[in-house]
Design a protein around this motif. Structure first.
Motif, short mmCIF file in Angstrom:
data_model
loop_
_atom_site.label_atom_id
_atom_site.label_comp_id
_atom_site.label_asym_id
_atom_site.label_seq_id
_atom_site.Cartn_x
_atom_site.Cartn_y
_atom_site.Cartn_z
N THR A 193 0.84 -1.19 0.00
CA THR A 193 0.00 0.00 0.00
C THR A 193 0.87 1.24 0.00
N CYS A 194 0.24 2.41 -0.13
CA CYS A 194 0.91 3.71 -0.11
C CYS A 194 -0.16 4.78 0.03
N SER A 195 0.21 6.03 -0.02
CA SER A 195 -0.78 7.10 0.05
C SER A 195 -1.36 7.35 -1.34
N PRO A 196 -2.59 7.87 -1.43
CA PRO A 196 -3.19 8.19 -2.74
C PRO A 196 -2.34 9.15 -3.56
N GLY A 197 -1.75 10.15 -2.90
CA GLY A 197 -0.93 11.12 -3.62
C GLY A 197 0.31 10.49 -4.23
N TYR A 198 0.91 9.58 -3.51
CA TYR A 198 2.11 8.89 -4.00
C TYR A 198 1.76 8.05 -5.23
N LEU A 199 0.67 7.29 -5.15
CA LEU A 199 0.24 6.45 -6.27
C LEU A 199 -0.16 7.32 -7.46
#
Length: 287
Positions: A206-212
């Motif tokens: 997983t990751c943050s929405p902004g990073y993706l």
């Protein structure tokens, strides 16, 4: 210094073998000095004092009196001592530590160049098998064979599954599979039975929405697929799946492939198992 005033330092990694270890250790140390630019060169297979003198002449000619750094992993003392001269800044990576180990273990070291990179046939076969498995089970291919996997990575598109999976195979000799969470699984809130059955060896990335969003924008700028809203939705759905099946979760944001791989095997308990395996290899001098 160059014309813009930044510091430039010449660095040489010298070894009686491949120089990979000298380079790895040297780079790890130099990474702590962010204000300096390093010009680096690797000089492997320095076996004799004559080889060393030729290498030193090359180093001094290239560096033009700039007192280059030399990181050395040469075992033979006579050959190694050639580089220990006032025209260079010499760092013997092995010597002091090896001598301390000899005292601590009350036995003499082999002092053979490249020994840490000698592989037995069985060890090489294990690595090749792991690489083949990971390539054949990339991006959701052949899930029916997931029972054979040692670790399974799942996550939404562009979350880093494939590079980490290949790293696990090539550097850790692990049969790694990876599976993409597409809208078919996210919208239905369900995982394939092959993953559920093997959930103890599954890691959800997983990751943050902004990073993706930033990663997807680089390839599909302006698309619905790359939009922040869609990234937010997919990651939230993936999180719900992870929670529903009680999966280990790893945030990949800001981490290198190496870091993600190590944390992934720790997450499912493989690190401890590999540690026990490798401790047996030490007695056979296979590491």
């Amino acid at each position: 210094m160059n014309e813009k005033g930044s510091i430039i330092q010449d660095v040489y990694y010298v070894s009686g073998s491949t120089a990979i270890l000298a380079e790895d250790m040297g780079k790890a140390l130099l990474a702590q000095f962010q204000g300096i630019r390093f010009r680096e060169e690797k000089i492997p297979f320095v076996h004799t004092p004559d080889d060393a003198r030729k290498a030193l002449a090359h180093i001094l000619q290239q560096s033009e009196g700039g007192q280059p750094l030399i990181f050395c992993t040469i075992m033979d003392q006579e050959t190694r001592d050639v580089f220990n001269c006032p025209d260079v800044k010499f760092f013997d990576i092995f010597l002091n530590t090896l001598e301390l180990l000899e005292k601590a273990l009350d036995t003499e070291a082999l002092r053979e160049p490249g020994y840490s990179r000698h592989f037995t046939i069985s060890k090489m076969d294990k690595r090749v098998d792991a690489i083949h498995f990971s390539l054949e089970h990339d991006d959701g291919t052949k899930p029916a064979e997931y029972d054979e996997a040692e670790i399974i990575l799942i996550g939404v598109s562009r979350s880093g599954k494939t590079p980490v999976s290949i790293y696990l195979a090539t550097h850790m000799e692990l049969k790694s599979a990876n599976f993409p969470l597409t809208s078919d699984h996210l919208d239905k809130h369900e995982l394939p039975k092959e993953i559920v059955r093997n959930r103890k060896k599954v890691i959800g990335l997983t990751c943050s929405p902004g990073y993706l969003h930033n990663i997807r924008e680089k390839r599909y700028a302006g698309s619905t697929y790359a939009s922040l809203a869609n990234c937010t939705k997919e990651l939230q759905q993936a999180k719900q799946l992870y929670q529903r099946h009680n999966l280990k979760v790893l945030n990949v944001e800001g981490r290198s492939i190496e870091e993600i791989a190590v944390q992934a095997i720790q997450g499912i308990g493989l690190a401890q198992k590999n540690g026990r395996s490798r401790s047996r290899d030490i007695d056979g001098r296979k590491i």
